[in-house]
Every structure is written in structure tokens, then in C-alpha cells.
Scaffold this motif. Structure first.
Motif, PDB file in Angstrom:
ATOM      1  N   GLY A 331       0.790  -1.217   0.000  1.00 24.87           N
ATOM      2  CA  GLY A 331       0.000   0.000   0.000  1.00 24.87           C
ATOM      3  C   GLY A 331       0.827   1.274   0.000  1.00 24.87           C
ATOM      4  O   GLY A 331       0.247   2.364   0.036  1.00 24.87           O
ATOM      5  N   ILE A 332       2.159   1.161  -0.010  1.00 28.00           N
ATOM      6  CA  ILE A 332       3.023   2.344  -0.008  1.00 28.00           C
ATOM      7  C   ILE A 332       3.374   2.711  -1.445  1.00 28.00           C
ATOM      8  O   ILE A 332       4.000   1.915  -2.158  1.00 28.00           O
ATOM      9  N   PRO A 333       3.004   3.889  -1.924  1.00 25.72           N
ATOM     10  CA  PRO A 333       3.325   4.277  -3.304  1.00 25.72           C
ATOM     11  C   PRO A 333       4.844   4.415  -3.498  1.00 25.72           C
ATOM     12  O   PRO A 333       5.532   4.992  -2.645  1.00 25.72           O
ATOM     13  N   PRO A 334       5.398   3.892  -4.589  1.00 27.81           N
ATOM     14  CA  PRO A 334       6.837   4.048  -4.852  1.00 27.81           C
ATOM     15  C   PRO A 334       7.266   5.504  -5.025  1.00 27.81           C
ATOM     16  O   PRO A 334       8.446   5.834  -4.859  1.00 27.81           O
ATOM     17  N   SER A 335       6.302   6.362  -5.305  1.00 30.82           N
ATOM     18  CA  SER A 335       6.652   7.772  -5.528  1.00 30.82           C
ATOM     19  C   SER A 335       7.186   8.430  -4.251  1.00 30.82           C
ATOM     20  O   SER A 335       7.889   9.442  -4.334  1.00 30.82           O
ATOM     21  N   TYR A 336       6.873   7.872  -3.069  1.00 33.32           N
ATOM     22  CA  TYR A 336       7.360   8.474  -1.827  1.00 33.32           C
ATOM     23  C   TYR A 336       8.882   8.412  -1.751  1.00 33.32           C
ATOM     24  O   TYR A 336       9.543   9.379  -1.366  1.00 33.32           O
ATOM     25  N   MET A 337       9.426   7.265  -2.114  1.00 35.04           N
ATOM     26  CA  MET A 337      10.879   7.126  -2.084  1.00 35.04           C
ATOM     27  C   MET A 337      11.532   8.008  -3.144  1.00 35.04           C
ATOM     28  O   MET A 337      12.572   8.630  -2.891  1.00 35.04           O
ATOM     29  N   ALA A 339      10.368  10.761  -4.297  1.00 35.72           N
ATOM     30  CA  ALA A 339      10.261  12.154  -3.853  1.00 35.72           C
ATOM     31  C   ALA A 339      11.320  12.477  -2.805  1.00 35.72           C
ATOM     32  O   ALA A 339      11.930  13.556  -2.829  1.00 35.72           O
ATOM     33  N   ALA A 340      11.563  11.548  -1.893  1.00 38.26           N
ATOM     34  CA  ALA A 340      12.581  11.787  -0.866  1.00 38.26           C
ATOM     35  C   ALA A 340      13.963  11.905  -1.487  1.00 38.26           C
ATOM     36  O   ALA A 340      14.769  12.769  -1.106  1.00 38.26           O
ATOM     37  N   GLN A 341      14.268  11.044  -2.458  1.00 35.57           N
ATOM     38  CA  GLN A 341      15.575  11.104  -3.104  1.00 35.57           C
ATOM     39  C   GLN A 341      15.704  12.347  -3.965  1.00 35.57           C
ATOM     40  O   GLN A 341      16.808  12.917  -4.085  1.00 35.57           O
ATOM     41  N   SER A 342      14.596  12.786  -4.562  1.00 33.99           N
ATOM     42  CA  SER A 342      14.673  13.998  -5.384  1.00 33.99           C
ATOM     43  C   SER A 342      14.926  15.246  -4.537  1.00 33.99           C
ATOM     44  O   SER A 342      15.424  16.253  -5.032  1.00 33.99           O
ATOM     45  N   LEU A 343      14.589  15.145  -3.236  1.00 30.02           N
ATOM     46  CA  LEU A 343      14.843  16.269  -2.330  1.00 30.02           C
ATOM     47  C   LEU A 343      16.221  16.209  -1.697  1.00 30.02           C
ATOM     48  O   LEU A 343      16.542  17.009  -0.811  1.00 30.02           O
ATOM     49  N   GLY A 344      17.034  15.245  -2.118  1.00 35.40           N
ATOM     50  CA  GLY A 344      18.422  15.202  -1.679  1.00 35.40           C
ATOM     51  C   GLY A 344      18.750  14.118  -0.679  1.00 35.40           C
ATOM     52  O   GLY A 344      19.907  14.015  -0.239  1.00 35.40           O
ATOM     53  N   ALA A 345      17.799  13.286  -0.292  1.00 32.83           N
ATOM     54  CA  ALA A 345      18.068  12.231   0.683  1.00 32.83           C
ATOM     55  C   ALA A 345      18.773  11.060  -0.003  1.00 32.83           C
ATOM     56  O   ALA A 345      18.401  10.655  -1.114  1.00 32.83           O
ATOM     57  N   ALA A 346      19.792  10.523   0.666  1.00 37.32           N
ATOM     58  CA  ALA A 346      20.449   9.323   0.151  1.00 37.32           C
ATOM     59  C   ALA A 346      19.485   8.150   0.233  1.00 37.32           C
ATOM     60  O   ALA A 346      18.504   8.170   0.990  1.00 37.32           O
ATOM     61  N   PRO A 347      19.721   7.063  -0.564  1.00 40.85           N
ATOM     62  CA  PRO A 347      18.794   5.930  -0.538  1.00 40.85           C
ATOM     63  C   PRO A 347      18.565   5.362   0.865  1.00 40.85           C
ATOM     64  O   PRO A 347      17.421   5.082   1.243  1.00 40.85           O
ATOM     65  N   PHE A 348      19.646   5.226   1.640  1.00 42.54           N
ATOM     66  CA  PHE A 348      19.462   4.676   2.994  1.00 42.54           C
ATOM     67  C   PHE A 348      18.677   5.651   3.863  1.00 42.54           C
ATOM     68  O   PHE A 348      17.800   5.246   4.640  1.00 42.54           O
ATOM     69  N   ARG A 349      18.979   6.958   3.754  1.00 42.55           N
ATOM     70  CA  ARG A 349      18.253   7.963   4.541  1.00 42.55           C
ATOM     71  C   ARG A 349      16.778   7.986   4.146  1.00 42.55           C
ATOM     72  O   ARG A 349      15.887   8.121   5.005  1.00 42.55           O
ATOM     73  N   ALA A 350      16.500   7.879   2.858  1.00 39.51           N
ATOM     74  CA  ALA A 350      15.109   7.867   2.405  1.00 39.51           C
ATOM     75  C   ALA A 350      14.379   6.632   2.929  1.00 39.51           C
ATOM     76  O   ALA A 350      13.222   6.716   3.361  1.00 39.51           O
ATOM     77  N   PHE A 351      15.075   5.493   2.920  1.00 42.00           N
ATOM     78  CA  PHE A 351      14.451   4.271   3.445  1.00 42.00           C
ATOM     79  C   PHE A 351      14.199   4.393   4.946  1.00 42.00           C
ATOM     80  O   PHE A 351      13.115   4.070   5.436  1.00 42.00           O
ATOM     81  N   TRP A 352      15.185   4.880   5.671  1.00 40.36           N
ATOM     82  CA  TRP A 352      15.081   4.931   7.127  1.00 40.36           C
ATOM     83  C   TRP A 352      14.077   5.984   7.607  1.00 40.36           C
ATOM     84  O   TRP A 352      13.367   5.777   8.597  1.00 40.36           O
ATOM     85  N   SER A 353      14.003   7.114   6.904  1.00 38.62           N
ATOM     86  CA  SER A 353      13.169   8.213   7.365  1.00 38.62           C
ATOM     87  C   SER A 353      11.763   8.204   6.780  1.00 38.62           C
ATOM     88  O   SER A 353      10.834   8.739   7.389  1.00 38.62           O
ATOM     89  N   VAL A 354      11.600   7.584   5.600  1.00 37.92           N
ATOM     90  CA  VAL A 354      10.310   7.638   4.917  1.00 37.92           C
ATOM     91  C   VAL A 354       9.667   6.256   4.833  1.00 37.92           C
ATOM     92  O   VAL A 354       8.536   6.047   5.302  1.00 37.92           O
ATOM     93  N   TYR A 355      10.402   5.305   4.265  1.00 38.96           N
ATOM     94  CA  TYR A 355       9.779   4.010   3.972  1.00 38.96           C
ATOM     95  C   TYR A 355       9.551   3.186   5.240  1.00 38.96           C
ATOM     96  O   TYR A 355       8.469   2.629   5.446  1.00 38.96           O
ATOM     97  N   LEU A 356      10.562   3.089   6.086  1.00 35.50           N
ATOM     98  CA  LEU A 356      10.447   2.259   7.292  1.00 35.50           C
ATOM     99  C   LEU A 356       9.317   2.716   8.208  1.00 35.50           C
ATOM    100  O   LEU A 356       8.529   1.873   8.670  1.00 35.50           O
TER     101      LEU A 356
END
Length: 438
Positions: A331-337, A339-356
Motif C-alpha cells: 500500500g506504499i506508493p513508490p513515488s514516496y521514495m 520524492a525523498a531522493q529527489s529532495l536530496g536524501a540518500a537511498p538509505f536515509r530515504a528508506f530509514w526516514s520515509v519508507y520504514l
């Protein structure tokens, strides 16, 4: 023209009654609007109550079945943890008399005479066996004492009540048996709840530790909790990684992998446990493979170890962790990740702060399912473990079926229930209670 002159002649700040009525809303109209709104609200509430009543009527058979088949037996079984009817029903007058005794030394003659009369009355009846067994829970050896005393009193004798009792067994001259009768003179008892955590009441009524040779349940509860926590953490790591991988597989391959997980879940728990016995035994598949590869020279002892118990429990409970996490991930849209990376977050930071954080509901549900289920495991530790690997459910089953000590069995069950609720509350607080609601 006359009307115009009359209007012009009206003093400043005053208006005619007709003009005022024309500009202001009617009082009756406002009252009617409020009445219409109240009537509409009442009708809506009536419709909601009718809808709820219909829904309740549809679920009423299932609710009644749940109450009759689960809740009522559970409440009855748990109530045995504080039930003292075995003693108060068979020694009612003695229990009443003991409640008024101060507990100093030996009881007076009249109390001992009451005990003599009641023991004589139940000699040779099934009630004597029940009473003797109940007192034997307090102190080993009281079963034979009660039965011998009742049979001796039934045979007759002379002298005072104290003389007749001590003539049959010298232990009646010791305060300990009388202190036990005094402590257990009430309709309800705390003996089983205290015994289930290696505690007891001393002669003064204070709570003290049980003798070391009888203090085993605290270790069993600790063992049960540690095993449940270990299995839950391993399942969380493996389950999260598996769910994340399943989400990224191609549709056909992902369906096949999900089907394999469901087949494992649908297979009987006993069958899967027996399969691990075949794999891990000395002449099993794993030892044959290790010896064939030259890794070991002789069979390794896997059965009757914590390795076998934890491994089998993880295998049995892993689907309960994968499925809720996978359901939330879908149920989590892939666009969230993105969007986080487009704002400058590294993949791990985007996963830890948004996806998890978005997967917390699935993690909470999986942790609750695995942790609470593993707390009550019985078959797997029984078949794959030794005496030092048995969890609290083994002792609940033992006291229920083998020694018929329902009081201690229900007390252990109550403490296990408390631990389960505490674990659920901890998970709810860690992940947010609103997030793990269905």
C-alpha cells in the motif's frame, strides 16, 4: 405623497413596525428551522442505531459461540488460580474457626475438636482425597498426614482432641500444619499465584521466597520470554527482508514465492516439527550432508539443543511476520521514495526516514503475532528440546493433565497472560497504538 410625508416625518433612529418586520427574520421561522434540524438529527441517529443493531444481530451467533467456547472456559480456568473451595467446602467449620484464631502457638481445644469432627465425617469419602491433595500442594507430605489422621479418627479413640491428633501423628503438635490451615481459611487464596513465581507466605503472613529446591518457575518464565524475544527478532529481520524482496519480484515469480509461504503456513505444525526431527537427528539429512562434505567426522548433536528449538520455531512462525509486513508494503506508493531522493536524501536515509516508518503497522502486527504465539509454544520444544528447553506452556499442560493441579496450572496461565498483555502494550507503545489497530 401622504405616505412619503409620513415617512419623512418619522424621527431619526426610529422606524415603523412594518419596516422593522420586513427587514428582520421571523422568530417563528428561526424556531421552525431549529426544530427541523433537531428532527433530522434524531432521524439520523435512529438510522445509525438501526444499522448498528442489524450488524450486531448478524454477528450475535459468532459472539455467543466465542463467549461459550472461549471466554467462559478461559474465565473459569483462570479463576481457579485463586479458588480455595477444595479446603473451605470440606472443612467449613474449621475454616470459619481458624479465621478468628490469632495464630499464636497451637489453636485452642475447641478449634481442634471441630477439626476432629470434620475429618471424622469425611473419612472414606472422595472429599478426603480432594482435601488431602489440596493441602499437599502447600507442603509435601500433608496428603498422607490428612488421610492417616482421618482414618485414625474414624476408628475411634478417647482423650481430648489434641491428644487424639498427636496420638495418630506427632506433626499435629507442631504449629506449621495449623498455620497452613489458618492461612488458607478464606474462600480465596493467593497461594497458587505466589507459587507460580516462586514465592510463598511465611508463618507471619509476609511474602517470602520459596525454598531453592522448589523455585523453578521464575527461570522458566525468563526462559520463555527470552526464547520468544529471540524468535521474534530473527523473524522480524528475515520477514522484513523477505517481504521487501517479494514486493520487487516479477508478478508471476512473486505469486509463486507467496504461494510457497502460504503452503508452509497451511501445513500442520506437527508435520513441520517432525520434518525438522528428520533433518536434524544424528542420522538425518543435515548430518549426512556435513559428513559427506567432510566438514565433520561424526554426527553433530542438533536435537535437544536451543539451536533446534529456535530454528524450528522461526520456520514455523516466519509466515506470520512476512504476510502483514508485505500487505502494508503493497500500500506504499513508490513515488514516496523517489520524492525523498529527489529532495536530496540518500537511498538509505530515504528508506530509514520515509519508507520504514510507513511499514510500522505491518511490523507491529507481525511482532504481536509472532511474540504472542511463541510464548505459548508447546509441541516444538517438547519434541526438539530437552528438559532444560521446556517453556511455561509445558508446565501448564503438565499440571492440568498429569498432576491435576488446576490451581497452579491456571496461575501459570494467568502470569503468561499478563506477560502477553504487557508485550502487546510495549509493541503498541513502540509503534503507536493507532497504527496497529485493524
Amino acid at each position: 405623497m401622504a405616505a412619503g410625508l409620513a415617512q419623512a416625518a418619522t424621527p431619526p433612529g426610529q422606524e415603523t413596525t412594518a419596516a422593522t418586520s420586513a427587514r428582520q427574520p421571523s422568530h417563528q421561522g428561526v424556531t421552525g428551522a431549529f426544530a427541523a434540524n433537531d428532527d433530522l438529527r434524531r432521524r439520523l441517529r435512529r438510522i445509525d442505531r438501526l444499522r448498528e443493531a442489524k450488524a450486531l444481530a448478524l454477528t450475535l451467533p459468532a459472539l455467543l459461540f466465542l463467549i461459550v467456547a472461549l471466554i467462559a472456559p478461559l474465565v473459569f480456568f483462570m479463576s481457579r488460580a485463586a479458588d480455595n473451595a477444595d479446603l473451605t467446602d470440606h472443612l467449613p467449620r474449621t475454616s470459619q474457626a481458624m479465621a478468628g484464631w490469632d495464630g499464636d502457638g497451637l489453636p485452642p481445644e475447641d478449634i481442634q475438636r471441630i477439626l476432629v469432627d470434620e475429618l471424622s465425617g469425611i473419612a472414606g469419602t472422595p472429599g478426603l482425597a480432594v482435601l488431602a491433595r489440596r493441602l499437599n500442594y502447600q507442603e509435601p507430605g500433608y496428603r498422607s498426614l490428612i488421610q492417616k489422621t482421618a482414618n485414625g479418627l474414624r476408628a475411634g479413640g478417647s482423650g481430648t482432641a489434641a491428644e487424639r491428633l498427636t496420638a495418630i501423628d506427632a506433626r499435629w503438635a507442631e504449629p506449621s500444619i495449623w498455620q497452613t490451615l489458618r492461612q488458607e481459611s478464606g474462600r480465596w487464596t493467593s497461594f497458587f499465584m505466589l507459587a507460580a513465581i516462586d514465592l510463598k507466605k511465611d508463618t507471619a503472613g509476609a511474602i517470602a521466597s520459596a525454598p531453592p529446591e522448589r523455585a523453578i518457575y521464575q527461570r522458566v518464565f525468563a526462559r520463555t520470554f527470552i526464547a520468544s524475544l529471540s524468535v521474534t527478532l530473527i523473524c522480524l529481520v528475515l520477514g522484513y527482508a523477505t517481504a521487501y524482496a517479494l514486493l520487487r519480484l516479477r508478478t508471476g515469480l512473486g505469486r509463486i514465492a507467496l504461494l510457497v509461504i502460504l503452503i508452509s503456513l497451511w501445513t500442520s505444525l506437527l508435520v513441520r516439527t517432525l520434518a525438522w526431527i528428520i533433518i536434524l537427528q544424528k542420522n538425518g539429512v543435515l548430518n549426512s550432508a556435513l559428513m559427506g562434505a567432510g566438514i565433520v567426522d561424526e554426527p553433530v548433536q542438533f536435537i535437544r539443543t536451543w539451536f533446534a528449538v529456535i530454528l524450528a520455531m522461526v520456520h514455523l512462525l516466519l509466515p506470520l511476520m512476512i504476510l502483514p509486513i508485505l500487505a502494508v508494503m503493497r500500500g506504499i506508493p513508490p513515488s514516496y521514495m523517489r520524492a525523498a531522493q529527489s529532495l536530496g536524501a540518500a537511498p538509505f536515509r530515504a528508506f530509514w526516514s520515509v519508507y520504514l516508518p510507513l511499514t510500522y503497522p505491518g511490523i507491529g502486527a507481525g511482532v504481536v503475532l509472532v511474540a504472542t504465539t511463541s510464548l505459548g509454544f508447546f509441541i516444538t520444544p517438547e519434541l526438539l528440546g530437552g528438559p532444560e528447553h521446556q517453556m511455561i506452556s509445558y508446565f501448564v499442560a503438565f499440571f492440568t493433565n498429569m498432576s491435576v493441579n488446576w490451581g497452579l496450572a491456571s496461575a501459570l496461565g494467568v502470569w503468561l497472560f499478563v506477560i502477553t498483555i504487557a508485550m502487546f502494550a510495549g509493541v503498541a507503545k513502540g509503534f503507536g497504538i493507532a497504527r496497529i489497530k485493524p
